[in-house]
Design an enzyme around this catalytic site. Sequence first.
Site, PDB file in Angstrom:
ATOM      1  N   GLU A  82       0.840  -1.193   0.000  1.00 14.31           N
ATOM      2  CA  GLU A  82       0.000   0.000   0.000  1.00 14.31           C
ATOM      3  C   GLU A  82       0.879   1.248   0.000  1.00 14.31           C
ATOM      4  OE1 GLU A  82      -1.488  -0.319   4.543  1.00 14.31           O
ATOM      5  OE2 GLU A  82      -1.617   1.650   3.647  1.00 14.31           O
ATOM      6  N   CYS A 116      -3.604  -2.876   4.419  1.00 16.66           N
ATOM      7  CA  CYS A 116      -2.746  -3.992   4.835  1.00 16.66           C
ATOM      8  C   CYS A 116      -3.178  -5.331   4.255  1.00 16.66           C
ATOM      9  CB  CYS A 116      -2.722  -4.076   6.354  1.00 16.66           C
ATOM     10  SG  CYS A 116      -2.289  -2.524   7.130  1.00 16.66           S
ATOM     11  N   HIS A 246      -3.256  -9.911  11.977  1.00 17.90           N
ATOM     12  CA  HIS A 246      -2.614  -8.698  11.474  1.00 17.90           C
ATOM     13  C   HIS A 246      -2.296  -7.838  12.701  1.00 17.90           C
ATOM     14  CE1 HIS A 246      -1.709  -4.981   9.606  1.00 17.90           C
ATOM     15  NE2 HIS A 246      -2.810  -4.381  10.026  1.00 17.90           N
TER      16      HIS A 246
HETATM   17  N1  ACO Z   1       1.093   3.220  30.548  1.00 14.63           N
HETATM   18  C1  ACO Z   1       0.422   2.135  30.106  1.00 14.63           C
HETATM   19  N2  ACO Z   1      -0.594   2.201  29.198  1.00 14.63           N
HETATM   20  C2  ACO Z   1      -0.939   3.420  28.742  1.00 14.63           C
HETATM   21  C3  ACO Z   1      -0.282   4.593  29.171  1.00 14.63           C
HETATM   22  C4  ACO Z   1       0.774   4.455  30.119  1.00 14.63           C
HETATM   23  N3  ACO Z   1       1.456   5.509  30.565  1.00 14.63           N
HETATM   24  N4  ACO Z   1      -0.837   5.638  28.517  1.00 14.63           N
HETATM   25  C5  ACO Z   1      -1.807   5.140  27.711  1.00 14.63           C
HETATM   26  N5  ACO Z   1      -1.873   3.797  27.851  1.00 14.63           N
HETATM   27  C6  ACO Z   1      -2.720   2.853  27.106  1.00 14.63           C
HETATM   28  C7  ACO Z   1      -4.141   3.289  26.913  1.00 14.63           C
HETATM   29  O1  ACO Z   1      -4.933   2.963  28.017  1.00 14.63           O
HETATM   30  C8  ACO Z   1      -4.502   2.471  25.663  1.00 14.63           C
HETATM   31  O2  ACO Z   1      -4.702   1.120  25.984  1.00 14.63           O
HETATM   32  P1  ACO Z   1      -6.179   0.486  25.978  1.00 14.63           P
HETATM   33  O3  ACO Z   1      -6.674   0.609  24.568  1.00 14.63           O
HETATM   34  O4  ACO Z   1      -5.998  -0.905  26.409  1.00 14.63           O
HETATM   35  O5  ACO Z   1      -6.939   1.329  26.930  1.00 14.63           O
HETATM   36  C9  ACO Z   1      -3.216   2.486  24.859  1.00 14.63           C
HETATM   37  O6  ACO Z   1      -2.182   2.802  25.799  1.00 14.63           O
HETATM   38  C10 ACO Z   1      -3.188   3.520  23.760  1.00 14.63           C
HETATM   39  O7  ACO Z   1      -3.536   4.755  24.323  1.00 14.63           O
HETATM   40  P2  ACO Z   1      -4.615   5.684  23.606  1.00 14.63           P
HETATM   41  O8  ACO Z   1      -4.793   6.919  24.395  1.00 14.63           O
HETATM   42  O9  ACO Z   1      -5.815   4.871  23.250  1.00 14.63           O
HETATM   43  O10 ACO Z   1      -3.751   6.009  22.309  1.00 14.63           O
HETATM   44  P3  ACO Z   1      -3.997   7.059  21.194  1.00 14.63           P
HETATM   45  O11 ACO Z   1      -5.454   7.244  20.953  1.00 14.63           O
HETATM   46  O12 ACO Z   1      -3.180   8.246  21.493  1.00 14.63           O
HETATM   47  O13 ACO Z   1      -3.358   6.289  19.912  1.00 14.63           O
HETATM   48  C11 ACO Z   1      -3.925   4.638  18.234  1.00 14.63           C
HETATM   49  C12 ACO Z   1      -3.510   4.908  19.688  1.00 14.63           C
HETATM   50  C13 ACO Z   1      -5.355   5.127  18.021  1.00 14.63           C
HETATM   51  C14 ACO Z   1      -3.846   3.151  17.986  1.00 14.63           C
HETATM   52  C15 ACO Z   1      -2.956   5.389  17.285  1.00 14.63           C
HETATM   53  O14 ACO Z   1      -1.659   4.957  17.519  1.00 14.63           O
HETATM   54  C16 ACO Z   1      -3.293   5.200  15.820  1.00 14.63           C
HETATM   55  O15 ACO Z   1      -4.143   5.899  15.292  1.00 14.63           O
HETATM   56  N6  ACO Z   1      -2.589   4.270  15.084  1.00 14.63           N
HETATM   57  C17 ACO Z   1      -2.831   4.014  13.673  1.00 14.63           C
HETATM   58  C18 ACO Z   1      -4.123   3.301  13.391  1.00 14.63           C
HETATM   59  C19 ACO Z   1      -4.048   1.812  13.577  1.00 14.63           C
HETATM   60  O16 ACO Z   1      -2.986   1.230  13.664  1.00 14.63           O
HETATM   61  N7  ACO Z   1      -5.233   1.150  13.618  1.00 14.63           N
HETATM   62  C20 ACO Z   1      -5.297  -0.281  13.735  1.00 14.63           C
HETATM   63  C21 ACO Z   1      -6.089  -0.975  12.666  1.00 14.63           C
HETATM   64  S1  ACO Z   1      -5.848  -0.305  11.066  1.00 14.63           S
HETATM   65  C22 ACO Z   1      -4.228  -0.571  10.558  1.00 14.63           C
HETATM   66  O17 ACO Z   1      -3.707  -1.625  10.619  1.00 14.63           O
HETATM   67  C23 ACO Z   1      -3.466   0.599  10.056  1.00 14.63           C
END
Ligand code: ACO
Length: 448
Positions: A82, A116, A246
């Site tokens: 991609e 993906c 994945h």
């Molecule tokens: N210690 C431990 N855990 C923590 C801490 C900390 N200090 N701070 C946050 N966390 C945890 C959160 O609780 C959360 O876990 P949970 O979901 O079990 O509650 C996790 O860390 C992530 O924190 P969020 O605040 O949810 O993270 P954020 O929203 O900032 O970003 C996200 C995460 C949305 C995955 C981002 O990285 C993203 O957009 N990535 C790309 C999209 C993606 O990969 N999607 C997946 C499917 S599509 C694909 O494959 C591309």
Amino acid sequence: RKDVGILAMDIYFPPTCVQQEALEAHDGASKGKYTIGLGQDCMAFCSEVEDVVSMSLTVVASLLRKYNVDPKLIGRLEVGSETVIDKSKSIKTWLMQIFEESGNTDIEGVDSSNACYGGTAALLNCVNWVESKSWDGRYGLVVCTDSAVYAEGPARPTGGAAAIAMLIGPDAPISFERKYKASHMAHVYDFYKPDLASEYPVVDGKLSQTCYLMALDSCYRQFCTKYEKLVGEQFSISDADYCVFHSPYNKLVQKSFARLFFNDFMRNCSSVDNDAKEKLLPFANLTSEESYQSRDLEKASQQVAKHLYDIKVQPSTLLPKQIGNMYTASLYAALASVIYNKHNSLAGQRIIMFSYGSGLTSTLFSLRLHEGQHPFSLGNIASMLDVTAKLDSRHVTSPEKFVETLKLMEHRYGAKDFETSHDTSLLPPGAFYLTKVDSMYRRFYDKK
Ligand code: ACO
């Protein structure tokens, strides 16, 4: 044709990586967010001399050499990616350089793309070709290659980069149970790349997580129904020795396995013990929409599934945790991790695989493992993958250097008329690298 599937595999990932712990501190994220919260250890990225073409040239040349396969014996070559380098010219055509040298230009197949999922589309095409009347007796070759980079922000730590090559044919040690397969495809805007001037996606992170889990549920339900019709018995995760997902980041894989466990509970499978039943009972009446939002369900199901996660999922997490999201290569790097870690005990076992591509496309399918015959044996694939040595020889760079590289690549994306540094000091011998892009946007590669 018997046991059509994967005969041989190789993986290449850039020798440059950044540690998630250091990146967390650099980004000002709370301690543990990337390492425990996302579950990631390290993230590989391409330096300015590497891209999806160089990585795929490297891995294809390496697979043919290591398994001693004559390039003339390849009859179909399909690429899943991609990462857009050219809107018309497929990555497959660059790879033809390797085959032209040996006088073989009679090779079907082009690139497949949908986030993906492209690698899975390419793989299913090759498997279907070998099983079809069109097959000419030669091998198929599937290449998954991506460089996953995100704009500054919460998605940035979920990048990664790698290329995987898989040789396809009959009598394979990793064969497809082709009757057991279910897909879920729909129209959503969870992650997409509408800005053709940028390599970065537009992403709705929370929506993409929910879409992923909904697609998993839908595939699993249909998979179970199909299995039950064919076999006459209920399917549950106890019928799979490994579950491979994945892997955009490890936390989503933990949630996915817990979700399968919850599905088994809701279907009243005998494999769910009484203690787990008791803990999940409070969630039995949630609507499906509510179930995706319930943090308590997430926690409870992860807890009751934990002992099975350690056995059935953890062995697949080695490469994805160390490299990050490799987009199309991610699922197959997870499969390679199972083969690498467990090759001695895999014969006769079943692996179920979940492929997800945003947008969205997804398929759950089943693999059956056999010892195989040298050089196409599980033991030989494990030693050719050589995962530990490849990981150990990586060069850890600072977050500052990583960010600097991404900035440079932003300028270079879609640009013409430049030379790279030609700095190959970190590349392994035999790796291909980008030397220049000329005034006609033509890309030139050399081999170390
Ligand atoms: N210690 C431990 N855990 C923590 C801490 C900390 N200090 N701070 C946050 N966390 C945890 C959160 O609780 C959360 O876990 P949970 O979901 O079990 O509650 C996790 O860390 C992530 O924190 P969020 O605040 O949810 O993270 P954020 O929203 O900032 O970003 C996200 C995460 C949305 C995955 C981002 O990285 C993203 O957009 N990535 C790309 C999209 C993606 O990969 N999607 C997946 C499917 S599509 C694909 O494959 C591309």
